[in-house]
Design a protein around this motif. Structure first.
Motif, PDB file in Angstrom:
ATOM      1  N   ARG A 151      21.009   7.233 -54.745  1.00 49.22           N
ATOM      2  CA  ARG A 151      21.026   6.964 -56.187  1.00 49.22           C
ATOM      3  C   ARG A 151      20.779   5.492 -56.481  1.00 49.22           C
ATOM      4  O   ARG A 151      19.972   5.144 -57.354  1.00 49.22           O
ATOM      5  CB  ARG A 151      22.372   7.381 -56.784  1.00 49.22           C
ATOM      6  N   ILE A 152      21.481   4.616 -55.766  1.00 48.68           N
ATOM      7  CA  ILE A 152      21.356   3.183 -56.045  1.00 48.68           C
ATOM      8  C   ILE A 152      19.995   2.656 -55.596  1.00 48.68           C
ATOM      9  O   ILE A 152      19.388   1.818 -56.282  1.00 48.68           O
ATOM     10  CB  ILE A 152      22.508   2.407 -55.386  1.00 48.68           C
ATOM     11  N   ALA A 153      19.481   3.148 -54.474  1.00 54.33           N
ATOM     12  CA  ALA A 153      18.131   2.755 -54.067  1.00 54.33           C
ATOM     13  C   ALA A 153      17.123   3.161 -55.128  1.00 54.33           C
ATOM     14  O   ALA A 153      16.184   2.411 -55.440  1.00 54.33           O
ATOM     15  CB  ALA A 153      17.784   3.388 -52.724  1.00 54.33           C
ATOM     16  N   GLY A 154      17.315   4.341 -55.710  1.00 57.08           N
ATOM     17  CA  GLY A 154      16.429   4.790 -56.783  1.00 57.08           C
ATOM     18  C   GLY A 154      16.487   3.886 -57.994  1.00 57.08           C
ATOM     19  O   GLY A 154      15.456   3.551 -58.596  1.00 57.08           O
ATOM     20  N   VAL A 155      17.686   3.478 -58.373  1.00 60.37           N
ATOM     21  CA  VAL A 155      17.849   2.585 -59.522  1.00 60.37           C
ATOM     22  C   VAL A 155      17.162   1.247 -59.254  1.00 60.37           C
ATOM     23  O   VAL A 155      16.453   0.707 -60.122  1.00 60.37           O
ATOM     24  CB  VAL A 155      19.346   2.371 -59.833  1.00 60.37           C
ATOM     25  N   LEU A 156      17.354   0.695 -58.069  1.00 66.55           N
ATOM     26  CA  LEU A 156      16.731  -0.592 -57.741  1.00 66.55           C
ATOM     27  C   LEU A 156      15.210  -0.487 -57.723  1.00 66.55           C
ATOM     28  O   LEU A 156      14.511  -1.374 -58.241  1.00 66.55           O
ATOM     29  CB  LEU A 156      17.247  -1.091 -56.392  1.00 66.55           C
ATOM     30  N   ALA A 157      14.678   0.585 -57.130  1.00 63.04           N
ATOM     31  CA  ALA A 157      13.227   0.750 -57.086  1.00 63.04           C
ATOM     32  C   ALA A 157      12.658   0.923 -58.486  1.00 63.04           C
ATOM     33  O   ALA A 157      11.601   0.371 -58.816  1.00 63.04           O
ATOM     34  CB  ALA A 157      12.861   1.946 -56.198  1.00 63.04           C
ATOM     35  N   ALA A 158      13.361   1.692 -59.332  1.00 63.49           N
ATOM     36  CA  ALA A 158      12.905   1.864 -60.720  1.00 63.49           C
ATOM     37  C   ALA A 158      12.903   0.530 -61.450  1.00 63.49           C
ATOM     38  O   ALA A 158      12.005   0.257 -62.266  1.00 63.49           O
ATOM     39  CB  ALA A 158      13.801   2.871 -61.436  1.00 63.49           C
ATOM     40  N   GLY A 159      13.885  -0.304 -61.163  1.00 62.39           N
ATOM     41  CA  GLY A 159      13.955  -1.621 -61.787  1.00 62.39           C
ATOM     42  C   GLY A 159      12.806  -2.529 -61.388  1.00 62.39           C
ATOM     43  O   GLY A 159      12.504  -3.505 -62.096  1.00 62.39           O
ATOM     44  N   LEU A 160      12.149  -2.201 -60.275  1.00 56.86           N
ATOM     45  CA  LEU A 160      10.991  -2.972 -59.823  1.00 56.86           C
ATOM     46  C   LEU A 160       9.676  -2.368 -60.295  1.00 56.86           C
ATOM     47  O   LEU A 160       8.599  -2.807 -59.875  1.00 56.86           O
ATOM     48  CB  LEU A 160      11.002  -3.076 -58.297  1.00 56.86           C
ATOM     49  N   GLY A 161       9.768  -1.353 -61.150  1.00 55.53           N
ATOM     50  CA  GLY A 161       8.572  -0.787 -61.748  1.00 55.53           C
ATOM     51  C   GLY A 161       8.039   0.466 -61.091  1.00 55.53           C
ATOM     52  O   GLY A 161       6.936   0.920 -61.437  1.00 55.53           O
ATOM     53  N   ALA A 162       8.787   1.057 -60.159  1.00 59.11           N
ATOM     54  CA  ALA A 162       8.326   2.261 -59.476  1.00 59.11           C
ATOM     55  C   ALA A 162       8.658   3.520 -60.278  1.00 59.11           C
ATOM     56  O   ALA A 162       9.575   3.529 -61.104  1.00 59.11           O
ATOM     57  CB  ALA A 162       8.971   2.357 -58.095  1.00 59.11           C
ATOM     58  N   GLU A 163       7.912   4.586 -60.018  1.00 60.71           N
ATOM     59  CA  GLU A 163       8.223   5.910 -60.541  1.00 60.71           C
ATOM     60  C   GLU A 163       9.032   6.633 -59.466  1.00 60.71           C
ATOM     61  O   GLU A 163       8.502   6.941 -58.392  1.00 60.71           O
ATOM     62  CB  GLU A 163       6.943   6.687 -60.842  1.00 60.71           C
ATOM     63  N   VAL A 164      10.304   6.877 -59.738  1.00 59.76           N
ATOM     64  CA  VAL A 164      11.235   7.323 -58.699  1.00 59.76           C
ATOM     65  C   VAL A 164      11.665   8.764 -58.921  1.00 59.76           C
ATOM     66  O   VAL A 164      12.043   9.146 -60.031  1.00 59.76           O
ATOM     67  CB  VAL A 164      12.483   6.414 -58.657  1.00 59.76           C
TER      68      VAL A 164
END
Length: 303
Positions: A139-152
């Protein structure tokens, strides 16, 4: 005589993690006290018990650590502890439930590094599939990746509905957009992997979530990263020591659990020390952990 450094460790679980106790002692705390089965309603009172007994100077030698297994609850407890402070009676607080904040931070920072080194690109616009995505690290990895502009997309091993519920809950809590992905069958995983630029394996230890055939069919993979250090590897063909090793097919590179774990260890150690050594109280969650992971990696690369 200087005040002894005390770390009060609160967890809603039945036991505090021995890993985190070891880390606290190695970070220089003289006294480490675990408090188990702590409810959210108790955090305010326990925090104020900790801050008022040592005077404005003594609080600098006091810290609070929040553990458990629920990333949302830990974040709430961190904010409750912050709100309970009465300056100048204020202590540092760190949350890291099941090591998820520091592990996810290390995972995403390591992937960010390999995207740049191997492909001269970033997370922005990339499609990220997180397998084991409904768990603490995922969950947290997903949040961080989304914060960098990724589609998660967060994948669940059994039910698409569970993945979608976790994605909606986590996205709402942390202010980002996450999707659910079906990873319940080999066919479903192949379909999800076919559209992924990055796959993050964050499932439970000792469970393989991507087979060799599934990985080989993921034609556009740029990075495959796995946090599982217990055999078999979470992603077939990604060894625990790999740190940017070329995958057998395509352009992708792999990152293994020990490469990620080395960064995670340094992140947790440095954050715990920063609580003890700083002049002002700090509040440390997964975003602060990610900033520290980037710092660790920049030092590793001599930047």
């Amino acid at each position: 005589m200087p005040a002894r450094y005390i770390l009060h460790m609160f967890t809603p679980s039945a036991q505090m993690s021995p890993f985190d106790i070891n880390m606290a002692v190695d970070a220089g705390y003289d006294v480490v006290v675990p408090y188990c089965d702590v409810s959210a309603a108790e955090i305010r009172g326990l925090t104020q018990d900790a801050i008022f007994s040592r005077g404005p100077k003594g609080v600098k030698a006091t810290g609070i650590f929040i553990g458990g297994r629920n990333v949302m609850l830990a974040s709430d407890m961190l904010e409750t502890a912050r709100a309970a402070m009465v300056p100048p009676f204020e202590v540092s607080v760190m949350a890291d439930p099941s090591g998820s904040y520091t592990t996810a931070a290390a995972l995403v920072a390591c992937v960010e590094r390999q995207l740049q080194r191997a492909h001269d690109t970033s997370f922005a616009g990339k499609r990220v599939l997180v397998l084991g995505g409904t768990g603490t690290v995922g969950r947290i990895a997903g949040v961080l990746a989304a914060g960098l502009g990724a589609e998660v997309s967060l994948g669940h091993h059994a039910k698409l509905a569970s993945a979608e519920a976790a994605a909606a809950e986590t996205g709402q809590r942390f202010g980002c957009v996450l999707a659910g992905a079906d990873a319940s069958t080999p066919e479903a995983r192949r379909a999800a992997l076919a559209g992924a630029d990055i796959v993050l394996a964050a499932s439970v230890a000792g469970v393989q979530v991507v087979s060799e055939a599934e990985r080989a069919a993921a034609a556009q993979l740029l990075v495959a990263a796995d946090v599982n250090a217990v055999p078999p590897e979470g992603i077939a063909g990604v060894g625990v020591m790999d740190d940017g090793k070329q995958l057998p097919e395509g352009r992708g590179v792999g990152i293994g659990a020990l490469a990620i774990g080395n960064v995670k260890y340094q992140v947790e150690h440095r954050l715990l020390r920063s609580m003890r050594e700083g002049d002002k109280a700090v509040y440390l969650g997964f975003r602060e952990a990610f900033a520290m992971a980037r710092e660790v990696i920049a030092e590793k690369d001599g930047q």
